[in-house]
Design an enzyme around this catalytic site. Structure first.
Site, PDB file in Angstrom:
ATOM      1  N   LYS A 112       0.786  -1.162   0.049  1.00 23.07           N
ATOM      2  CA  LYS A 112      -0.091   0.082  -0.001  1.00 23.07           C
ATOM      3  C   LYS A 112       0.723   1.374   0.077  1.00 23.07           C
ATOM      4  CE  LYS A 112      -4.475  -1.383   1.641  1.00 23.07           C
ATOM      5  NZ  LYS A 112      -5.083  -1.958   2.864  1.00 23.07           N
ATOM      6  N   LYS A 129      -4.144  -9.588  -6.802  1.00 23.48           N
ATOM      7  CA  LYS A 129      -5.273 -10.016  -5.916  1.00 23.48           C
ATOM      8  C   LYS A 129      -6.475  -8.974  -6.141  1.00 23.48           C
ATOM      9  CE  LYS A 129      -5.571  -8.360  -1.729  1.00 23.48           C
ATOM     10  NZ  LYS A 129      -5.646  -7.847  -0.166  1.00 23.48           N
ATOM     11  N   LYS A 154     -10.606  -4.184  -3.007  1.00 20.69           N
ATOM     12  CA  LYS A 154     -11.683  -3.227  -3.174  1.00 20.69           C
ATOM     13  C   LYS A 154     -11.667  -2.126  -4.132  1.00 20.69           C
ATOM     14  CE  LYS A 154     -12.940  -4.588   1.754  1.00 20.69           C
ATOM     15  NZ  LYS A 154     -12.267  -4.345   2.769  1.00 20.69           N
TER      16      LYS A 154
END
Ligand code: TYM
Length: 327
Positions: free
Chosen positions: A111, A194, A197
């Site tokens: 992130k 992956k 969201k």
């Protein structure tokens, strides 16, 4: 008796990855012991989020929990922010985990690796500390999560060993329980990534209507060669779709591979889309009923009351162990 604990953070719209990797399993645990499933709303603040989105996403997850079969009589459901012991235990246990350990967390690196230090909030860096506090407060023995969260549970285990070595057997050692099929659902547009969201094209969102879901499955990236075989290295797109099918049908991956062996891609994708309809249409109808009735609000209030009682007991034990005066 087992104590089960897990959570989902209300950062965005839930995906099929969240459903397969976590949500759809929670109900299997509620008959095995005492189960605590919460909405990790404090965690959702670790990246910028609009207040209205946070509120809506939190309500949404509550309704999805109940729609997935979680029964408030068996599972304590609550908002993390309703139980102040999470923040209080966090303040204590943060002193027993180290910068080097937190810097090594894959999710933090994914992130934040491209962000400047001045843009990385303390919360996202220290995220696994709060997650450890979440787990420890309920003396959880089993933590059902997808693969990406297993490393955080491992860190929590290190913390328990370190803390107990210093203060005696105070904290319970948890373990991650990762599903055998579907622990890591991949993006439909890029099966090396992956499903998350924040990827509208490669994700299936639980809020997508059946037509949109079907369109995404039919348009999923496939691999060389015209027919289905299970080969995660050479055919990651097909392996991902086989995983989705197997998880939704609750069969082993090999059985799904056997069932569709030699199918042409188009026919196979249609079968996956049909299976998704079969599971999602009734699930979302239940979700809508719960949203319309507003019944989840009482569930959360009630849950917070029960959760506080359990969490405060552990907090008190830890406060005493480290030498805080509990007057
Ligand atoms: P979160 O909200 O990112 O994800 C919720 C759950 O969904 C799983 N998951 C997936 N599983 C399979 N394939 C995918 N593509 C996929 N994407 C997500 C995650 O592994 C997770 O189980 N830190 C947690 C929330 C949390 C928590 C806790 C969990 C806070 N405190 C204590 C367990 C115990 C999180 O961000 O999950």
């Amino acid at each position: 008796m087992e104590r089960i604990l897990s959570a989902i953070k209300p950062t965005g719209k839930l995906t099929l990855g969240n459903y397969i990797g976590a949500l759809s399993h929670f109900k299997d645990f509620q008959d095995q012991g005492e189960s605590f499933i919460f909405i990790a709303d404090l965690h959702a603040l670790t990246l910028p989020i609009e207040p209205e989105d946070l509120r809506n996403n939190s309500r949404d997850i509550a309704a999805f929990y109940i729609a997935s079969g979680l029964d408030p009589k068996k599972t304590t459901m609550f908002l993390q922010s309703s139980v102040s012991a999470h923040a209080e235990l966090n303040a204590i246990v943060q002193n027993y985990l180290y910068m080097g350990e937190l810097k090594r967390m894959t999710q933090f690196k994914d992130k934040c690796s491209k962000m400047a230090d001045t843009a990385i909030g303390m919360g996202i860096f220290a995220y696994p500390v709060l997650m450890a506090a979440d787990i420890l407060l309920y003396e959880a023995t089993e933590v059902p999560v997808g693969e990406d969260q297993a490393q955080h549970v491992e860190l929590c285990r290190d913390l328990v060993r370190r803390f107990n070595h210093r203060y005696g057997e105070i904290l319970k050692l948890p373990k991650a329980v990762v599903p055998t099929v579907g622990a890591r659902i991949m993006s439909l547009t890029d099966p090396t990534k992956k499903m998350s969201k924040s990827d509208p094209k490669g994700d299936i969102f639980l809020h997508d209507d059946p037509r949109a879901m079907r369109k995404k499955i039919m348009g999923a990236k496939t691999d060389m060669g015209p027919t289905v075989t299970l080969d995660p290295q050479e055919k990651p797109g097909i392996a991902n779709l086989l995983t989705i099918y197997a998880a939704l049908d609750r069969i082993p991956l090999e059985e799904a591979a056997h069932r569709f062996d030699g199918y042409r891609y188009g026919d196979f994708k249609k079968a996956v889309a049909d299976k998704l309809d079969e599971v999602m249409i009734p699930f979302k109808a239940r979700y809508q009923e719960i949203v319309d009735s507003g019944s989840y609000l009482d569930v959360l209030r009630d849950g917070a009351r029960k959760a506080r009682a359990v969490a405060n007991k552990t907090l008190h034990k830890v406060q005493e162990a480290v030498g805080l005066l509990t007057l």
